[in-house]
Design a protein around this motif. Structure first.
Motif, PDB file in Angstrom:
ATOM      1  N   ARG A  46       0.296  -0.790   0.099  1.00 20.66           N
ATOM      2  CA  ARG A  46       0.015   0.005  -0.187  1.00 20.66           C
ATOM      3  C   ARG A  46       0.820   1.552  -0.011  1.00 20.66           C
ATOM      4  O   ARG A  46       0.266   2.274  -0.051  1.00 20.66           O
ATOM      5  CB  ARG A  46      -0.760   0.294   1.340  1.00 20.66           C
ATOM      6  CG  ARG A  46      -1.633  -1.083   1.535  1.00 20.66           C
ATOM      7  CD  ARG A  46      -3.139  -0.525   2.304  1.00 20.66           C
ATOM      8  NE  ARG A  46      -2.123  -0.645   3.343  1.00 20.66           N
ATOM      9  CZ  ARG A  46      -2.318  -1.310   4.466  1.00 20.66           C
ATOM     10  NH1 ARG A  46      -3.115  -3.107   4.435  1.00 20.66           N
ATOM     11  NH2 ARG A  46      -1.990  -1.270   5.599  1.00 20.66           N
ATOM     12  N   MET A  47       1.738   0.917   0.257  1.00 22.92           N
ATOM     13  CA  MET A  47       2.807   2.006   0.026  1.00 22.92           C
ATOM     14  C   MET A  47       3.245   3.266  -1.069  1.00 22.92           C
ATOM     15  O   MET A  47       3.488   2.081  -2.512  1.00 22.92           O
ATOM     16  CB  MET A  47       4.285   1.974   1.155  1.00 22.92           C
ATOM     17  CG  MET A  47       4.086   1.456   2.299  1.00 22.92           C
ATOM     18  SD  MET A  47       6.184   1.105   3.525  1.00 22.92           S
ATOM     19  CE  MET A  47       6.238   2.629   3.955  1.00 22.92           C
ATOM     20  N   LYS A  48       3.900   4.471  -0.931  1.00 17.62           N
ATOM     21  CA  LYS A  48       3.820   5.072  -1.865  1.00 17.62           C
ATOM     22  C   LYS A  48       4.924   5.500  -2.327  1.00 17.62           C
ATOM     23  O   LYS A  48       5.648   6.399  -2.235  1.00 17.62           O
ATOM     24  CB  LYS A  48       2.601   6.631  -1.948  1.00 17.62           C
ATOM     25  CG  LYS A  48       1.367   6.472  -2.423  1.00 17.62           C
ATOM     26  CD  LYS A  48       0.257   5.402  -3.103  1.00 17.62           C
ATOM     27  CE  LYS A  48      -1.145   5.411  -3.343  1.00 17.62           C
ATOM     28  NZ  LYS A  48      -1.657   4.812  -4.096  1.00 17.62           N
ATOM     29  N   VAL A  49       5.222   3.627  -3.024  1.00 17.59           N
ATOM     30  CA  VAL A  49       7.307   3.700  -3.203  1.00 17.59           C
ATOM     31  C   VAL A  49       7.227   2.610  -4.432  1.00 17.59           C
ATOM     32  O   VAL A  49       6.480   2.496  -5.072  1.00 17.59           O
ATOM     33  CB  VAL A  49       7.790   3.460  -1.425  1.00 17.59           C
ATOM     34  CG1 VAL A  49       8.078   4.570  -0.183  1.00 17.59           C
ATOM     35  CG2 VAL A  49       7.592   2.147  -1.390  1.00 17.59           C
ATOM     36  N   ARG A  50       8.759   3.246  -4.319  1.00 23.18           N
ATOM     37  CA  ARG A  50       8.945   2.521  -5.586  1.00 23.18           C
ATOM     38  C   ARG A  50       9.420   1.372  -4.963  1.00 23.18           C
ATOM     39  O   ARG A  50       9.998   0.972  -4.035  1.00 23.18           O
ATOM     40  CB  ARG A  50      10.151   3.060  -6.906  1.00 23.18           C
ATOM     41  CG  ARG A  50      10.857   2.476  -7.564  1.00 23.18           C
ATOM     42  CD  ARG A  50      11.378   3.243  -8.640  1.00 23.18           C
ATOM     43  NE  ARG A  50      12.370   2.929  -9.605  1.00 23.18           N
ATOM     44  CZ  ARG A  50      13.244   1.821  -9.433  1.00 23.18           C
ATOM     45  NH1 ARG A  50      14.258   1.812  -8.358  1.00 23.18           N
ATOM     46  NH2 ARG A  50      13.837   1.282 -10.917  1.00 23.18           N
ATOM     47  N   ARG A  51       9.588   0.205  -5.717  1.00 26.18           N
ATOM     48  CA  ARG A  51      10.364  -1.511  -4.992  1.00 26.18           C
ATOM     49  C   ARG A  51      10.708  -1.773  -5.917  1.00 26.18           C
ATOM     50  O   ARG A  51      10.864  -2.309  -7.208  1.00 26.18           O
ATOM     51  CB  ARG A  51       9.143  -2.353  -4.185  1.00 26.18           C
ATOM     52  CG  ARG A  51       7.773  -1.193  -3.646  1.00 26.18           C
ATOM     53  CD  ARG A  51       6.809  -2.419  -2.990  1.00 26.18           C
ATOM     54  NE  ARG A  51       5.508  -2.190  -3.675  1.00 26.18           N
ATOM     55  CZ  ARG A  51       4.930  -1.208  -4.643  1.00 26.18           C
ATOM     56  NH1 ARG A  51       4.573  -0.471  -2.936  1.00 26.18           N
ATOM     57  NH2 ARG A  51       4.227  -1.498  -4.875  1.00 26.18           N
ATOM     58  N   VAL A  52      12.220  -2.101  -5.189  1.00 32.29           N
ATOM     59  CA  VAL A  52      12.871  -3.408  -5.663  1.00 32.29           C
ATOM     60  C   VAL A  52      13.049  -4.418  -4.554  1.00 32.29           C
ATOM     61  O   VAL A  52      13.361  -4.479  -3.532  1.00 32.29           O
ATOM     62  CB  VAL A  52      14.104  -2.303  -5.589  1.00 32.29           C
ATOM     63  CG1 VAL A  52      15.520  -3.023  -6.698  1.00 32.29           C
ATOM     64  CG2 VAL A  52      13.777  -1.077  -7.050  1.00 32.29           C
ATOM     65  N   VAL A  65       8.591   3.285   8.881  1.00 31.87           N
ATOM     66  CA  VAL A  65       8.439   4.783   9.124  1.00 31.87           C
ATOM     67  C   VAL A  65       9.107   5.420   8.539  1.00 31.87           C
ATOM     68  O   VAL A  65      10.745   5.680   8.339  1.00 31.87           O
ATOM     69  CB  VAL A  65       8.603   5.290  10.447  1.00 31.87           C
ATOM     70  CG1 VAL A  65       7.857   6.866   9.824  1.00 31.87           C
ATOM     71  CG2 VAL A  65       7.276   5.178  11.172  1.00 31.87           C
ATOM     72  N   LEU A  66       9.100   5.916   7.177  1.00 35.28           N
ATOM     73  CA  LEU A  66      10.168   6.601   6.277  1.00 35.28           C
ATOM     74  C   LEU A  66      10.156   7.802   6.360  1.00 35.28           C
ATOM     75  O   LEU A  66       9.231   8.779   6.639  1.00 35.28           O
ATOM     76  CB  LEU A  66       9.964   6.185   4.905  1.00 35.28           C
ATOM     77  CG  LEU A  66       9.263   4.230   4.578  1.00 35.28           C
ATOM     78  CD1 LEU A  66       8.927   4.754   2.541  1.00 35.28           C
ATOM     79  CD2 LEU A  66      10.972   4.487   4.434  1.00 35.28           C
TER      80      LEU A  66
END
Length: 201
Positions: free
Chosen positions: A91-97, A200-201
């Protein structure tokens, strides 16, 4: 946008939930080089140790493994699921690798069975049979070089103190240990969480 570099085994899912009967034919490739007296211990290690550590512990010949694995079909679907808290990452609005170590065909089988392939902008597999020393570190360095203000925008998450955490910290990246069993706090100086929900980012 921040980028999360996430490990697979013991971070997104528990590989010990894989049924041995589903991958027994894969284990048999490794077992050919293992003495009968060590077979039972090796079966347990196969799910718990990283592939690199497994190969090193049992002194396996990588060239023999490569030849045998090329003849081995992995066309089953594993009955596996991500940890429940993985939905928090989805659900997080991030780019994932996804950055994982292991035999390429086996890691892809896990990823496809888990149904998480489309969650990631990139999937990087550090295959020990490719003989790239510190392969995860190499990939992290490449990602850092490609990322503007990487120290603030790249975050490494994994369960392995000697790989994900050590490598990430050596590059000046925020590196978070996911310690689901709560036994690593005193072993290494690093940020830690017990669940993705604590992130927490």
């Amino acid at each position: 946008m921040k980028t999360l570099i996430i490990d697979l085994d013991h971070t997104i899912f528990d590989p010990r939930t894989i049924r041995f009967q589903d991958i027994g034919h894969l284990f048999s490739v490794f077992a050919q080089q293992i003495s009968p007296i060590s077979q039972q211990e090796a079966q347990k290690d196969f799910f718990f140790l990283s592939t690199n550590n497994f190969i090193d512990k049992y002194s396996l010949d990588k060239s023999v493994l490569r030849l045998e694995l090329e003849r081995t079909k992995l066309d089953v679907k594993l009955d596996v699921l991500p940890f429940e808290d993985y939905t928090f990452v989805q659900r997080m609005k991030v780019r994932r690798v996804l950055l994982t170590s292991g035999i390429t065909a086996f890691q892809n089988l896990k990823i496809n069975s888990l149904g998480i392939k489309d969650d990631f902008a990139e999937i990087c597999i550090n295959d020990p049979l490719d003989n790239v020393p510190d392969g995860k570190l190499v990939v992290m360095q490449q990602l850092k070089n490609q990322t503007e203000d990487a120290e603030n925008n790249l975050v490494v998450i994994g369960d392995n103190l000697e790989e994900e955490i050590k490598y990430g910290q050596s590059l000046g990246l925020r590196s978070i240990l996911i310690d689901r069993v709560g036994n690593s706090e005193s072993l290494y100086d690093c940020e830690s969480i017990s669940s993705f929900e604590e992130l927490v980012l």
